[in-house]
Scaffold this motif. Structure first.
Motif, PDB file in Angstrom:
ATOM      1  N   GLN A 104     -51.318 -42.671 -56.369  1.00 45.61           N
ATOM      2  CA  GLN A 104     -51.975 -42.025 -55.226  1.00 45.61           C
ATOM      3  C   GLN A 104     -53.256 -41.329 -55.689  1.00 45.61           C
ATOM      4  OE1 GLN A 104     -51.545 -41.745 -51.966  1.00 45.61           O
ATOM      5  NE2 GLN A 104     -52.334 -39.757 -51.319  1.00 45.61           N
ATOM      6  N   LEU A 110     -54.988 -45.671 -55.401  1.00 49.22           N
ATOM      7  CA  LEU A 110     -54.369 -46.981 -55.231  1.00 49.22           C
ATOM      8  C   LEU A 110     -53.274 -46.866 -54.176  1.00 49.22           C
ATOM      9  CD1 LEU A 110     -54.217 -47.989 -58.984  1.00 49.22           C
ATOM     10  CD2 LEU A 110     -55.850 -48.736 -57.260  1.00 49.22           C
ATOM     11  N   ARG A 111     -53.697 -47.007 -52.960  1.00 52.21           N
ATOM     12  CA  ARG A 111     -52.741 -46.915 -51.870  1.00 52.21           C
ATOM     13  C   ARG A 111     -53.040 -48.039 -50.903  1.00 52.21           C
ATOM     14  NH1 ARG A 111     -49.308 -42.711 -50.536  1.00 52.21           N
ATOM     15  NH2 ARG A 111     -48.369 -43.052 -48.502  1.00 52.21           N
ATOM     16  N   LYS A 133     -51.182 -50.460 -47.636  1.00 51.62           N
ATOM     17  CA  LYS A 133     -50.026 -50.620 -46.739  1.00 51.62           C
ATOM     18  C   LYS A 133     -48.998 -51.567 -47.327  1.00 51.62           C
ATOM     19  CE  LYS A 133     -51.655 -49.488 -42.137  1.00 51.62           C
ATOM     20  NZ  LYS A 133     -53.014 -49.843 -41.780  1.00 51.62           N
TER      21      LYS A 133
END
Lengths: 227, 665, 247
Positions: free
Chosen positions: A187, A191-192, A194
């Protein structure tokens, strides 16, 4: 180079260091665990001793190990800085503790980290320090000359129920630290996604249980089979 | 005094363009020396302050909030109109102009309204460029929806939070100017007087709400954008802090209050549930697209419901009176706001109200749920769906369309509107009246300007949905930056105004005296209790329906209440500290005066138009009856302590539209 | 219903505060703020100083409410501001602790009122698109994908109430700051300035004395508009790109 200084003094820059060092340490844990699993082979400790000898003499491994120390220290020092900064930013606490849907681990990373740091010192005192200072170690020879009988040292420490218990507690604390730390590191790097974030979070939780559990098997195994 | 509208000559459609290209300008080097005070940071104030800052003026901007972003424009739900004709459905500048004039029941100034319709298009472009996340279609183009009283789709929206998104856009533009230093922001500062020097508005007295200190601020001119005065009714959809003080202080210094009796009562609000109630919450007008309004036919059923012995579900279809559909078959549940509100009042006056207070009607979605449910079942190929299935499918459709509103309703009332019909009742929502301004948005006091809901100019006697946001931004972004030059071009030789001039000292002393007067009463009744009583008087005698007798009575009651206020109000604490009760007291003191002028205006206007309904002037069927012969004028009032308020008239000329009776039958 | 209130009283930021106990007779239809109104009416009748609290629209959108109810900003109901919280969520005889937001960057003004101007300064640092009024291209000149517009909207739904920083055990303003960076950055009109925006807003946020985000997610849980921590990841990425990626 002002940009670099700016970056590393910014809040996100510091969190970036926490994240990268954290990820490195997560990787290190895996390698360390795989090596330590040699303890389980029923050859009187030969595989483990040869592995230890390899690790302590290989130049590349040694370089990485130095890096590892640096990362642990960086992770700890910046962690402490963040802890004090955050404590100051919060000011005082609320009279009633919020009952909400946040994990206990996430709110206690500094304490967990502090215990882990103490744990690491203990662990290094038990082995690294003794090997380096040649105090209280025995040697074995499997035909290629004398090497340290690390296995014997492990057995000595783990046969002591107090030390054994300390290791188990340390590993439980580590599990909590990883429970939050694994996904948190991603996070922080931004690097997030769906699609992938649920996978990262899932892997993180499995990792947080499996790796400390893997480590915990070792002192228990030795304690119950050797003492 | 003759009221000059200063409407430029020429064809209606060319007036603004021609005027803009010939008006006086202020050169950039002079702009840097000129100071402007802007009071208020809603859509009108924030957009004006930002744009004037961009032009290079020195702007001082005031808000009584802790941040400009909290102004009540933020609460507008539905949308903003613009004559873009993106839907290719026949919209045009003229049509928006015509709808607004007609919707306002022919009581607004043609030239102002046409200019509003013209610049409406620029507003959308500007807001998009600022990053306002308007709703979009799948192809990426801007989406529109339709609103009450019109036949085209011209309303732009951002879910149910259009006002919020537009205000944040203006707030961000303002923040950018604050960062550059062109605008100095004074948060938690309330304007308590306007300073007139040599006949021109040259500054304000502001109270620093945090410290209680009075400050004198000087400038070359003053722009008021302080919103509407709906809170004179105590209960309204306005925010708790919304007040008339800034505008009223201007009136007391010689500005005129135009058409103060024009109040918009919104038909779909959550009804009052008890005496403790502090405000009313609006349920978007869009609900009337699918909801059917009704009350029980029999009074005994209504009584049973009020006493909790029956619920809406116990009333058989035949015993329900869908009164809007019955009375207005052509428009049904979608009649304009003023008509719907009055019809609800009539039903409740007959004793058919459905809340314990007797003041509520049903807004029922069960037919829509059944209709959508059947259509969904068909489209999903479900043969012979059960009743339960149909209801489930129908509820899903309703949830998609109005989910957030239903949720809000349930939060507030604790009732599930999918199962039981909503209870609604009209509530004060917007005030069309305001400071009288000419075409330049300048009041009769030179150098004093008024923008947005604070002025009277564009909505006549009734405002159409989604037009308040349009007017606020039009005034702030696209009108005042030009028209202010007409005044300021004559001020380039005026040196910096001295805030220590005797006029400023006097104004400060007057303000101090007023505050001392209020705080020293130390009586027994709270400010809130006075405000609540004033609200009752206003609602009973100057609310949805008015008559001469009631207005006379109300006027008298307000005077008595005002006397009692200065005799028995209790304001805790001191003047030189953070004191919210004192802030409220000063505002209520002004409402106690404004209310009287509203009654006078309503009494003077012997006709019914838009939000102003005089029972004596209605058709035999109970519909509003306008009197264009005698009342096609703007009624602008000055304040007189003795109660002898003077009326000034601006005749309205309609050269481009034909005056007709609005009919929704 | 009878409510026992433990309310924080503090004259100003230079004095120490303390809790004061009061009993209020409420009904379940009241909003929390209306219950506070009843308390204040009571205090005024007793000629005492009423409790100062901030409120304005009372319909959940202005962001003025700044109370912490039983340790939670805006109280126990998910996605709900204090003004929309109703007493039916509580029980007769409950004891409720009401305190101001606690964060160093939000100094107390009086009782439950805090100074949130730090948020304004964060926006002033770069939370805008640098376009002057006039000369904007047609609104439909740049198509924006429906979902992108919706994502930007979800970030823009922030009401600037400060509950995120108040809920955060670190007193961090990352959710607020990131929501603005994400709102503007996701739209083509705002993307242009993203690099400098991310850098300047984070620098201002740090300067204001907010804490560092450690991904506890209390902000997301307590946010009355349910703004997602996805925005924080977005800001982290934008800031990293701005700081070490872009030339």
């Amino acid at each position: 180079m002002k940009w670099l200084a700016n970056f590393f003094t910014s809040s996100i820059g510091r969190k970036f260091i926490m994240s990268l060092t954290g990820i490195f340490l997560i990787l290190f844990l895996i390698v360390h665990l795989i090596g330590n699993l040699q303890l389980l082979s029923s050859d009187g400790g030969r595989a483990f001793n040869e592995y230890t000898e390899f690790m302590s003499t290989n130049a590349l491994i040694q370089t990485i190990a130095k890096g590892n120390y640096v990362f642990i220290l960086a992770h700890a020092i910046i962690g402490i800085m963040l802890y004090f900064k955050n404590k100051a930013a919060k000011g005082s606490k609320y009279a009633v503790a919020a009952k909400n849907d946040t994990s206990w681990a996430s709110k206690n990373m500094a304490i967990l980290g502090g215990i882990i740091f103490a744990f690491i010192l203990m662990h290094m005192g038990h082995f690294w320090l003794k090997f380096k200072t040649n105090s209280g170690v025995s040697y074995v020879d499997y035909g290629d000359g004398q090497i340290i009988d690390a296995y014997a040292s492990v057995v000595t420490v783990m046969s002591n129920p107090i030390w054994m218990a300390c290791y188990i507690i340390g590993l439980i604390v580590l599990a909590f630290h990883l429970w939050h730390g694994f996904a948190s590191a991603f996070q922080t790097l931004g690097l997030r996604h769906k699609k992938y974030t649920p996978i990262i979070e899932g892997v993180g939780k499995i990792y947080a249980i499996v790796v400390p559990l893997g480590f915990a098997i070792l002192p228990l195994y030795i304690f119950f089979t050797q003492s | 005094m003759q009221l000059e509208s200063k409407v430029p000559k020429g064809e209606l459609a060319e007036k603004w363009t021609d005027y803009r290209s010939t008006m006086n300008l202020v050169a950039p080097n002079n702009k840097r020396r000129i100071e402007i005070i802007v009071v208020g940071t809603g859509l009108a104030g924030a957009s004006a302050a930002a744009t004037l800052g961009e032009l290079g003026y020195n702007v001082k901007c005031f808000s009584f909030h802790d941040s400009p972003r909290r102004a009540h424009s933020i609460a507008a739900q539905g949308g903003i109109n613009a004559a873009k004709n993106y839907q290719n459905d026949g919209d045009s500048v003229y049509r928006l102009f015509y709808d607004t004039i007609k919707g306002g029941d022919y009581r607004s100034r043609e030239a102002n309204v046409h200019r509003l319709a013209e610049v409406s298009r620029d507003i959308i472009d500007q807001c998009v460029a600022q990053g306002v996340p308007f709703a979009r279609e799948y192809g990426g183009l801007l989406a529109n929806r339709s609103f009450g009283g019109v036949q085209v789709s011209r309303t732009f929206y951002a879910k149910g939070q259009t006002g919020q998104q537009l205000l944040i856009g203006a707030y961000q533009a303002l923040s950018r100017q604050i960062a550059t230093g062109n605008v100095t922001m004074y948060n938690r500062h309330e304007m308590l007087d306007v300073v007139i020097k040599d006949g021109k508005a040259r500054g304000i007295i502001a109270r620093n709400l945090r410290t209680g200190e009075l400050e004198r601020h000087a400038a070359h001119c003053v722009v008021l954008a302080s919103g509407g005065y709906g809170n004179v009714f105590y209960l309204s959809t306005n925010a708790m802090g919304s007040n008339v003080t800034a505008a009223w202080k201007a009136v007391k210094r010689g500005a005129l209050m135009a058409n103060p009796c024009y109040t918009q009562i919104h038909p779909t609000c959550i009804p009052v549930s008890g005496d403790y109630q502090s405000k009313l919450t609006l349920m978007s007008e869009s609900l009337r697209n699918d909801g059917r309004v009704w009350v029980p036919n029999k009074i005994e059923d209504a009584v049973a419901i009020r006493e909790g012995r029956k619920t809406a579900l116990d009333i058989a279809e035949g015993d329900r009176d869908y009164y809007l559909e019955r009375r207005y078959p052509a428009f049904g549940n979608l009649v304009p706001r003023d008509v719907a509100s009055r019809a609800a009042k009539v039903a409740c006056d007959e004793g058919k109200g459905v809340a314990p207070t007797g003041l509520a009607v049903y807004l029922d979605f069960s037919s829509a749920i059944q209709r959508y449910g059947k259509a969904e079942a068909k489209s999903k190929g479900i043969a012979n769906p059960s009743d339960a299935e149909i209801t489930k499918l129908g509820e899903a459709v309703i949830e998609q369309k109005y989910g957030n509103l239903f949720e809000m309703y349930e939060k507030i009332t604790g009732e599930n509107p999918y199962k039981l019909p909503m209870k609604i009742y009209p509530a004060v929502h917007y005030t069309m009246g305001g400071l009288w301004v000419d075409y330049n948005l300048e009041t009769n006091v030179p150098g004093l300007f008024a923008l947005g809901e604070c002025n009277f100019s564009d909505h006549g006697a009734n405002r159409l949905g989604a037009s308040a946001l349009m007017q606020g931004l039009a005034d702030g972004y696209f009108v005042i930056p030009y028209t202010i030059g007409q005044f300021l071009s004559g001020e380039i030789r005026t040196p910096t105004i001295d805030p220590d001039a005797p006029e400023f000292i006097k104004a400060e002393n007057d303000t101090k005296a007023l505050i001392d007067k209020i705080i020293k009463v130390k009586g027994n009744q709270s400010v809130e209790s006075f405000h609540r009583r004033l609200g009752h008087i206003m609602w009973d005698y100057c609310g949805m329906a008015r008559n001469a007798e009631g207005l006379e009575k109300g006027k008298k009651m307000i005077r008595e209440l005002r006397e009692e206020f200065y005799r028995d109000v209790f304001v805790p604490g001191d003047a030189d500290e953070f004191n919210p009760e004192l802030e409220k007291a000063i505002r209520v003191a002004d409402f106690l005066e404004l209310g009287e002028v509203m009654m006078a205006d309503a009494l003077n206007r012997n006709e019914s138009c838009g939000g102003h309904f005089r029972e004596e002037y209605s058709t035999p069927e109970g519909e509003a009856q306008r009197n264009d012969e005698d009342y096609a004028y703007v009624a602008a009032w000055s304040w007189d302590e003795s109660g002898d308020h003077k009326l000034y008239k601006e005749e309205l000329k309609f050269d481009n539209v034909e005056l007709k009776t609005r009919s929704y039958k | 219903m009878k409510i026992n209130l433990k309310v924080w009283r503090q004259k100003n930021n230079n004095t120490k505060g303390h809790f004061e106990n009061h009993t209020v007779e409420a009904t379940e239809h009241m909003s929390f703020l209306e219950m506070m109104d009843v308390l204040n009416e009571q205090l005024i009748q007793e000629k005492k100083d009423p409790v100062a609290f901030e409120h304005d629209c009372r319909e959940g959108i202005c962001g003025a409410c700044s109370m912490v109810i039983n340790g939670r900003p805006h109280g126990p109901q998910q996605g709900t501001t204090t003004c929309q919280l109703h007493m039916r969520k509580f029980n007769d005889g409950d004891t409720i602790a009401v305190e101001p937001y606690r964060a160093k960057a939000f100094p107390v003004v009086k009782d439950l009122v805090v100074d949130r101007s730090a948020f304004d300064r964060i926006i002033q640092a770069g939370g805008y698109v640098s376009v002057n009024t006039g000369g904007a291209p047609d609104g439909n000149a740049i198509p924006i994908e429906k979902d992108t517009a919706l994502e930007a909207f979800d970030a823009a739904a922030c009401i600037g109430c400060g509950a995120c920083a108040a809920a955060c055990p670190n007193g961090s303003a990352m959710l607020f700051t990131s929501a603005k960076v994400a709102h503007l950055g996701k739209l083509p009109q705002g993307e242009v300035e993203e690099t400098s925006r991310a850098r300047k807003m984070v620098a201002q946020m740090d300067k204001e004395g907010f804490g560092f985000c450690s991904n506890i997610r209390a902000c997301e849980v307590e946010c009355p508009k349910e703004i997602s921590v996805n925005n924080i990841a977005y800001l982290n990425r934008a800031f990293l790109t701005a700081s070490i990626g872009k030339e």
